[in-house]
Design an enzyme around this catalytic site. Sequence first.
Site, PDB file in Angstrom:
ATOM      1  N   ASN A   1       0.845  -1.192   0.000  1.00  0.00           N
ATOM      2  CA  ASN A   1       0.000   0.000   0.000  1.00  0.00           C
ATOM      3  C   ASN A   1       0.884   1.248   0.000  1.00  0.00           C
ATOM      4  O   ASN A   1       2.112   1.171  -0.029  1.00  0.00           O
ATOM      5  CB  ASN A   1      -0.898   0.010   1.244  1.00  0.00           C
TER       6      ASN A   1
ATOM      7  N   ASP B   1      -2.449   2.699   5.190  1.00  0.00           N
ATOM      8  CA  ASP B   1      -3.056   2.171   3.965  1.00  0.00           C
ATOM      9  C   ASP B   1      -2.631   3.073   2.804  1.00  0.00           C
ATOM     10  O   ASP B   1      -1.474   3.453   2.692  1.00  0.00           O
ATOM     11  CB  ASP B   1      -4.570   2.097   4.140  1.00  0.00           C
TER      12      ASP B   1
END
Length: 309
Positions: free
Chosen positions: A160, A216
């Site tokens: 990510n 993330d």
Amino acid sequence: MPLQTLPLPPSELGESPFWHPKEKSLYWCDIQGQAVHAWHPDSGTHRQWHMPCEPGCCAPATGGRLVIGLRNGFYLLDTAKDGDDPTALTCLALLPADQHDTAVLRLNDGRCDTAGRFWAGSVITPRTAPHAALWCLQAEATSATGYRVRHMAGDNFTANGLAFSPDNRTMYWSNTPEHRIDRFDFDVSTGEITNRQQWVTFGRKVDGQPYGGRPDGAAVDMEGNYWVAMYEGACVLQLSPAGKVLQRIAVPVQCPTMVCFGGDDLRTLYITSARAGRPQEEREALVTAGALFSIEVGVQGLPVNFFRC
């Protein structure tokens, strides 16, 4: 201006948002919903294109198309065609079968660099070994298919946070389950990455202690600050190039997933979130899990880069 909840249906797993400057539209992927979406704020028009499997990431491409990372490789989507038209999707390159087992691996977070290459990391399920990797797609006239796919990095569980610094000298890449963001030295002229270093780490879950989430998807602004969605942390953090927290933006869902800068002045931060696997109370809340958000911020973001077909 306070955080706004956008008038859009929730995504099962919203990811990979980007602002299309020519169309003045927001695009994003719903990975678990197996669809790519587009929304034009001025008109309120919302479109979607159904995918044959999970779209992990997307970016604009030359010729009015999108480049998309699906489970097994890279594809072009002709957005002029209907969302149910199977001819809208064209395969550019598959990932090497001997290096990418699509039974347990799929492409996840990705974006283009300023040279027009498309980078995408993968995710492994179940997370039994750090076999997720980073791949780079670029057009290459000497290749039999016209495109070349390179394996760039590994040692990851869920790739990510891919982003590039404004001076094109640094690439960021996170390992979400390990609560870690790494950075590489980046050479935009060759596409090579070197000198991988741990940049920022975040605390793990500890019983009785507040949990801030794990990193993330992310985006970088014109000043080189790194904005990251903190999954299960109900917030977005703005980090300085030195890794210091400059700002925390609370969001009304537990699992924001990625951010991008948009609007005419690139000062609107868009935020996707996740619905899949969340408790029933989050799915039925007034602001439901999977919603999309926007907020005006005081710094301009970097414009999206286009894939050069």
